[in-house]
Design a protein around this motif. Structure first.
Motif, PDB file in Angstrom:
ATOM      1  N   HIS A   1      -2.779   6.913   1.271  1.00 12.68           N
ATOM      2  CA  HIS A   1      -3.159   5.631   1.865  1.00 12.68           C
ATOM      3  C   HIS A   1      -4.668   5.449   1.930  1.00 12.68           C
ATOM      4  CE1 HIS A   1       1.051   5.572   3.039  1.00 12.68           C
ATOM      5  NE2 HIS A   1       0.923   4.299   3.356  1.00 12.68           N
ATOM      6  N   GLY A   2      -5.384   6.548   2.142  1.00 11.06           N
ATOM      7  CA  GLY A   2      -6.830   6.426   2.231  1.00 11.06           C
ATOM      8  C   GLY A   2      -7.484   6.042   0.921  1.00 11.06           C
ATOM      9  N   ASN A   3      -6.730   6.174  -0.182  1.00 11.67           N
ATOM     10  CA  ASN A   3      -7.307   5.881  -1.489  1.00 11.67           C
ATOM     11  C   ASN A   3      -6.787   4.609  -2.118  1.00 11.67           C
ATOM     12  OD1 ASN A   3      -9.051   8.117  -1.746  1.00 11.67           O
ATOM     13  ND2 ASN A   3      -7.239   9.423  -1.956  1.00 11.67           N
ATOM     14  N   ILE A   4      -6.023   3.847  -1.342  1.00 10.61           N
ATOM     15  CA  ILE A   4      -5.556   2.550  -1.846  1.00 10.61           C
ATOM     16  C   ILE A   4      -5.902   1.484  -0.813  1.00 10.61           C
ATOM     17  CG2 ILE A   4      -3.596   1.106  -2.461  1.00 10.61           C
ATOM     18  CD1 ILE A   4      -2.183   3.352  -3.592  1.00 10.61           C
TER      19      ILE A   4
ATOM     20  N   GLN B   1       0.833  -1.210   0.000  1.00  8.72           N
ATOM     21  CA  GLN B   1       0.000   0.000   0.000  1.00  8.72           C
ATOM     22  C   GLN B   1       0.868   1.261   0.000  1.00  8.72           C
ATOM     23  OE1 GLN B   1      -1.932   0.767   3.717  1.00  8.72           O
ATOM     24  NE2 GLN B   1      -3.755   1.665   2.772  1.00  8.72           N
ATOM     25  N   THR B   2       1.842   1.314   0.913  1.00  9.37           N
ATOM     26  CA  THR B   2       2.719   2.483   1.006  1.00  9.37           C
ATOM     27  C   THR B   2       3.536   2.664  -0.269  1.00  9.37           C
ATOM     28  OG1 THR B   2       2.829   2.268   3.408  1.00  9.37           O
ATOM     29  CG2 THR B   2       4.572   3.541   2.361  1.00  9.37           C
ATOM     30  N   GLY B   3       4.009   1.560  -0.801  1.00  9.93           N
ATOM     31  CA  GLY B   3       4.780   1.625  -2.042  1.00  9.93           C
ATOM     32  C   GLY B   3       3.942   2.121  -3.210  1.00  9.93           C
TER      33      GLY B   3
ATOM     34  N   TYR C   1      11.834  -3.143  -2.896  1.00  7.09           N
ATOM     35  CA  TYR C   1      11.089  -2.385  -1.881  1.00  7.09           C
ATOM     36  C   TYR C   1      10.177  -3.332  -1.124  1.00  7.09           C
ATOM     37  CZ  TYR C   1       7.823   1.151  -0.128  1.00  7.09           C
ATOM     38  OH  TYR C   1       7.043   1.946   0.664  1.00  7.09           O
ATOM     39  N   PRO C   2      10.123  -3.344   0.194  1.00  7.34           N
ATOM     40  CA  PRO C   2      10.759  -2.374   1.077  1.00  7.34           C
ATOM     41  C   PRO C   2      12.058  -2.826   1.720  1.00  7.34           C
ATOM     42  CG  PRO C   2       9.134  -3.593   2.312  1.00  7.34           C
ATOM     43  CD  PRO C   2       9.147  -4.193   0.926  1.00  7.34           C
ATOM     44  N   VAL C   3      12.535  -4.000   1.382  1.00  7.58           N
ATOM     45  CA  VAL C   3      13.653  -4.516   2.168  1.00  7.58           C
ATOM     46  C   VAL C   3      14.984  -3.913   1.751  1.00  7.58           C
ATOM     47  CG1 VAL C   3      14.894  -6.621   2.772  1.00  7.58           C
ATOM     48  CG2 VAL C   3      12.419  -6.655   2.590  1.00  7.58           C
TER      49      VAL C   3
END
Lengths: 273, 782
Positions: B228-231, B217-219, B316-318
């Motif tokens: 974030h509210g839109n995914i 989500q963040t990616g 991402y994200p590692v």
């Protein structure tokens, strides 16, 4: 991994199948169990415009037998051979070889004829039927012919069929009462293709003593008279085997080691000494 | 012990649907109007992409980087000094950097038709020399994966202690060169994404087989410019991850973008060919390691240069830093010594980006250090386990800070190893080795020992440079009006059995029937934000949060129940799904019904938060938990064919308090099977042009039921002093120990021939070559 589009016909006879093959002039492939062709279609390594399904042809699943010979229709499944459906004595090698091909699910659909026509050098039937002295019955628009097993595979994935020909049946002589056989393949993983294969048939009553080396990335090596591989004490002569391999272009010492191990274990199995 | 609580081998609740074929995986979602995606992928490892040709009739069905203008590339840059940034475009722009890299996206009604369209797209490529070897990549003059870098090194980690004293005084000095192969992780279910615009909730929704819903989500926010509210990211049942699904994949961004442009759902399901060709993405390490010891096997120092083949981009994200960081940071293993020096480099190559596979660097690290310990044993004429025992932390020294300040929380390492040595029967094998085998094979026994740092907290991951760092873990717990417990968690079980084990934790505290406790996971709309499931962290952090929430729930129901029982809250206890006062009790269902339906019967000072709780948790110590295990193997090596058979395999494992011993055994056996694959079977070889050569599963060998022996698992349980119930993280350990143990056993078998192998996997060819080379050196005729 989805096949490219193809047309599909279910043939009712070998004649019909041959006719379609001839008309397509190389653009058609025969399909039976689909265990070899299926993945090739999915990987788009094969893109026939037409698939001809021959599993509906009754003669191709027939098994007939005489005292000396059993004739197996090309569409007989490996599972049926494993399950002992071949009548009479002297055919023990076949069920044993079948039982170690791939996995049961593959054997349920895979056919003996399909495996032979696919001509994968590391497939079991191609090598072992050479050892057993089988003969292949072939049919095309120009009529029928018989071919000894060791002339059927020309190279890796290449067989001796003309573009319109279909492999109809495989004829295998029964072992005599005193005949023995051995087969060993070197596999890293059960059910996978072999790194090395050795097969021996010793049937003095029929004057047969044959050795076959398979999984060599081409047609198998047939030593028609395996006496030339024996030492005077009737053990297998490693140097003689290595010389045979070298004559066929196999010089890698590690490969030779594995091939000798396979053949010598088959030799022990055949209890020749 | 509470019957279905902590320590009970409760059959897994999720197995009921999995074993009946009623799981709901991403491939099971059928949305009206859904269209299928196939990707055009680079056929070469390194080239300038000059042009794409798309046939006119397919122009509306094929999308390239030019269409995705405005979509940002994936950038995963840890805040580490010297880390070089890579920008991974969703669809390749001017360059392709690995075989399988996505170049164009094709959409059609069916996957077959999408593949047909993909087959008509042609690429104008100017090939460049491929960087395929992580050592050669570091040489000056090497072709560059990223031209603006000046070299091919993402980042280097070093531990700069001194081994000068050790080198000076050591009677024994041993050096080994070790190489491990690139793998495919091969979860049974591949990756898959469904994306669509939800017009009711007004968001972009992805259904994706991921271990990391919130990180995806963040990616996506970063790449697609959304908030974030839109995914919304939904991860349904996931058929195995092992780290393979621990990243933001380009396919997720591509389909997310596509769904935003179109008014129909789109889907991509990974097939086996994509997995092999484009995603052989883990495990490739190289070590040159030297150990210094006294004549009687006391370790004085370790010196090592390690390389990680990190592929073309930082995932991402590692990020591409973690595995190299772990080599430098974890190589000392469980041993006590004072001289340590290590350089570990994450190297860019023309292969797909590396991501951490179960155990991450620990698998290679264990192999490297254990190879040194075996070599020291040989020089000192001691049994391998003797040398380990001489260099281990003793139980009375726990908790123990090792040479790098790693805080081993608890345990008895020597006892664990002793039990493994006994169980595998080292003495019996030594007796057996004195006589030749009937079938001519050579028998060997080997051991490995390791600590598994798991459930690392904030400070550890920040120091390793992980761009998204885990913090506090939440659990949202609610008691329904029927007295059922519903727990929403941010971790994401993909084989770990959390629906069962989290329920066991809640049951331990509340006593509610296991069947009445439901765990909800995998939906960013409904579950707490979390870095989710990786690094053996879920039971410690997620389970810890569930325990906290359960305790708060116990207080809340206790307060209401005490009122109903006409006594004080401090006089009641909560157990068996009831609030109990002496011989009287009320059920949690009765308490819930008062809260929801009869609030007039509540105490005046009732907590208004009611039966809906969000609790957060962080372990008392951030430094992670330390499980440990000894693996031991007996092998038979066929010196004529090079084949290896595992005759016996033992694991003695101390995983702290075990919530569900049966699940733990499953984890250990599964991990061990993968470790066997790493050691004996699995490799994706690359040719000099960077082509992955194992194109089907005929060539890429996974161990099956016939290759994995019966694994005997024995347990010790030393609780952690720092976590809820003393739980430790242990999901990865099974995969860490086997390469070292089996290499140890094979080399023990080959010792009479003076041969040894450290190049994984131990293929028949490598074993035969080692025997051949040794015979040559001795001038021995074969």
């Amino acid at each position: 991994m989805k096949p490219a589009a193809f047309d599909f016909i279910r043939a009712g006879s070998v004649t019909e199948a041959s006719r379609h093959l001839k008309d397509a002039d190389g653009g058609a492939r025969v399909v039976a169990g689909g265990q070899s062709l299926g993945p090739m279609l999915n990987l788009r390594l094969a893109r026939p415009g037409l698939l001809i399904d021959i599993t509906g042809i009754p003669e191709l699943t027939e098994i007939s037998a005489t005292d000396d010979v059993v004739t197996i229709g090309a569409c007989v499944s490996t599972a049926n051979i494993e399950d002992g459906r071949l009548p009479g004595r002297g055919l023990e090698p076949l069920a044993a070889i079948a039982a170690n091909i791939a996995y049961r699910a593959v054997r349920n659909r895979g056919t003996i004829g399909g495996s032979l026509c696919h001509a994968d050098p590391a497939a079991d039937w191609g090598t072992t039927l050479c050892a057993l002295g089988a003969e292949y019955l072939i049919s095309g628009t120009n009529g029928k012919r018989r071919l000894p097993a060791d002339q059927f595979m020309i190279g890796a994935y290449e067989n001796a069929l003309a573009v319109d020909e279909v492999l109809e049946a495989i004829s295998i002589p029964r072992l005599s009462l005193n005949g023995t056989w051995g087969y060993h393949k070197v596999c890293r993983k059960a059910g996978e293709f072999a790194l090395a294969m050795g097969a021996i048939l010793h049937d003095p009553d029929r004057n047969v003593f044959r050795a076959v080396i398979g999984a060599i990335q081409g047609r198998p090596i047939v030593v028609a008279d395996a006496h030339e591989l024996q030492r005077s004490d009737r053990t297998l002569d490693e140097d003689a085997v290595i010389r045979v391999l070298e004559r066929h272009g196999i010089t890698n010492t590690l490969v030779c080691r594995q091939q000798f191990a396979a053949l010598s274990r088959a030799y022990v199995q055949a209890k020749i000494q | 012990m509470v019957k279905y609580g902590i320590g009970a081998s409760v059959p897994r609740k999720e197995d009921d649907r999995f074993l009946r074929g009623r799981g709901q995986y991403v491939g099971d979602f059928r949305l009206a109007g859904m269209r299928e995606v196939a990707f055009v992928r680079s056929p070469v490892a390194h080239a300038r992409l000059k042009h794409l040709h798309i046939p006119e009739q397919f122009r509306g069905a094929v999308f390239t980087a030019a269409d995705l203008a405005g979509v940002k590339p994936i950038i995963s840059a840890p805040p580490l000094k010297g880390f070089k940034h890579s920008a991974e475009p969703i669809l390749a722009t001017d360059k392709v950097r690995y075989v399988g890299e996505m170049v164009a996206m094709c959409v059609a009604a069916t996957r077959a038709e999408a593949e047909d369209i993909a087959g008509t797209v042609t690429l104008d490529l100017d090939e460049l020399p491929a960087v395929t070897d992580m050592l050669a990549a570091c040489e000056p003059g090497s072709s560059l994966v990223h031209e603006d870098w000046g070299d091919n090194i993402f980042v280097e980690f070093s531990e700069n202690g001194s081994v000068a004293e050790a080198a000076r005084s050591a009677a024994i000095k041993v050096s080994k060169t070790i190489r491990t192969a690139r793998h495919c992780m091969f979860p049974m279910e591949g990756r898959g994404v469904v994306a669509y615009r939800d017009t009711r909730l007004r968001n972009l929704t992805l259904i994706t087989s991921t271990q990391f819903p919130n990180s995806v989500q963040t990616g996506l926010c970063e790449c697609l410019g959304l908030t974030h509210g839109n995914i919304r990211v939904i991860s349904p049942d996931v058929g195995g991850g092992f780290g393979y699904k621990g990243l933001l994949c380009r396919e997720e961004v591509a389909l997310g973008w596509l769904a935003m442009q179109m008014n129909y759902p789109v889907r991509w399901l990974e097939d086996c060919r994509e997995h092999l060709a484009a995603n052989a993405n883990c495990r490739e390490h190289h070590y040159h390691i030297t150990g210094y010891a006294t004549a009687d096997g006391k370790l004085l120092g370790i010196e090592c240069v390690g390389h990680v083949d990190a592929g073309a981009y930082s995932s991402y994200p590692v990020s591409s830093s973690v595995e190299a960081a772990q080599i430098a940071n974890l190589l000392p293993g469980p041993y006590v010594f004072s001289g340590y020096r290590c350089r570990a480099l994450a190297v860019a190559t023309n292969k797909c980006p590396i991501i951490p596979y179960r155990g991450v660097a620990r698998s290679g690290v264990c192999l490297a250090i254990e190879a040194v310990m075996d070599a020291i044993a040989h020089e000192a004429r001691l049994e391998p386990h003797e040398v380990r025992l001489r260099n281990m932390v003793r139980p009375e020294q726990m908790p123990f800070d090792n040479i790098l300040g790693k805080h081993f929380d608890s345990g008895d390492h020597p006892e664990c190893l002793r039990r493994a040595v006994e169980a595998i029967g080292v003495q019996k094998i030594r007796e057996r080795q004195k006589r030749p085998e009937v079938d001519g094979r050579k028998i060997g026994v080997g051991i490995s020992f390791f600590v598994e740092q798991g459930a690392h907290g904030t400070s550890v991951l920040a120091s390793w440079g992980r761009p998204i760092v885990p913090g506090y873990e939440q659990a949202q717990m609610k008691l329904t009006a029927d007295g059922e417990v519903e727990i929403h968690v941010g971790t994401h079980s993909h084989g770990q059995g959390h629906e069962t084990t989290y329920a066991q934790v809640a049951h331990e505290i509340l006593g509610v029937d296991i069947d009445m406790i439901k765990v909800v996971q995998g939906d960013t709309l409904h579950t707490p934000y979390s870095t989710a499931t990786w690094g053996s962290r879920s039971m410690v952090h997620g389970g810890g949060a569930v325990a906290r929430a359960s305790r708060i729930m116990a207080k809340r129901v206790g307060q209401i129940g005490a009122w109903l029982l006409q006594t004080d809250p401090d006089k009641v206890r909560v157990a068996d799904g009831k609030v109990i006062f002496g011989d009287s009790s009320v059920t949690l269902r009765e308490v819930a019904r008062v809260w929801y339906l009869q609030p007039q019967n509540l105490p005046a000072n009732v907590d208004a938060g009611g039966l809906d709780i969000t609790a957060g948790y962080r372990a008392e110590r951030d430094s992670g938990t330390f499980t440990y295990a000894a693996h031991a193997a007996v092998v038979a090596v066929d010196t004529a064919t090079g084949l290896v058979e595992i005759l016996d395999y033992v694991v003695v494992e101390d995983g702290g308090t075990l919530v569900n011993p049966m699940i733990v055994d499953g984890q250990i056996c599964g991990g061990t099977a993968q470790g066997i694959g790493t050691c004996l079977y699995e490799a994706m070889p690359f040719d000099a042009q960077g082509q992955p050569l194992a194109s089907t599963m005929i060539d890429y060998m996974l161990p099956g039921a016939t290759e994995v022996p019966n694994i005997r698992v024995l347990h010790m349980q030393t609780p952690s002093p720092y976590t809820e119930f003393g739980i430790k993280g242990l999901g990865e350990g099974g995969a860490v120990g086997p390469p070292a143990a089996i290499v140890s056993a094979v080399n023990d078998a080959l010792r009479p021939l003076d041969a040894e192998v450290f190049d994984l996997p131990l293929t028949p060819e490598r074993i035969l070559a080692a025997i051949e080379a040794a015979a040559h050196q001795q001038g021995t005729p074969r």
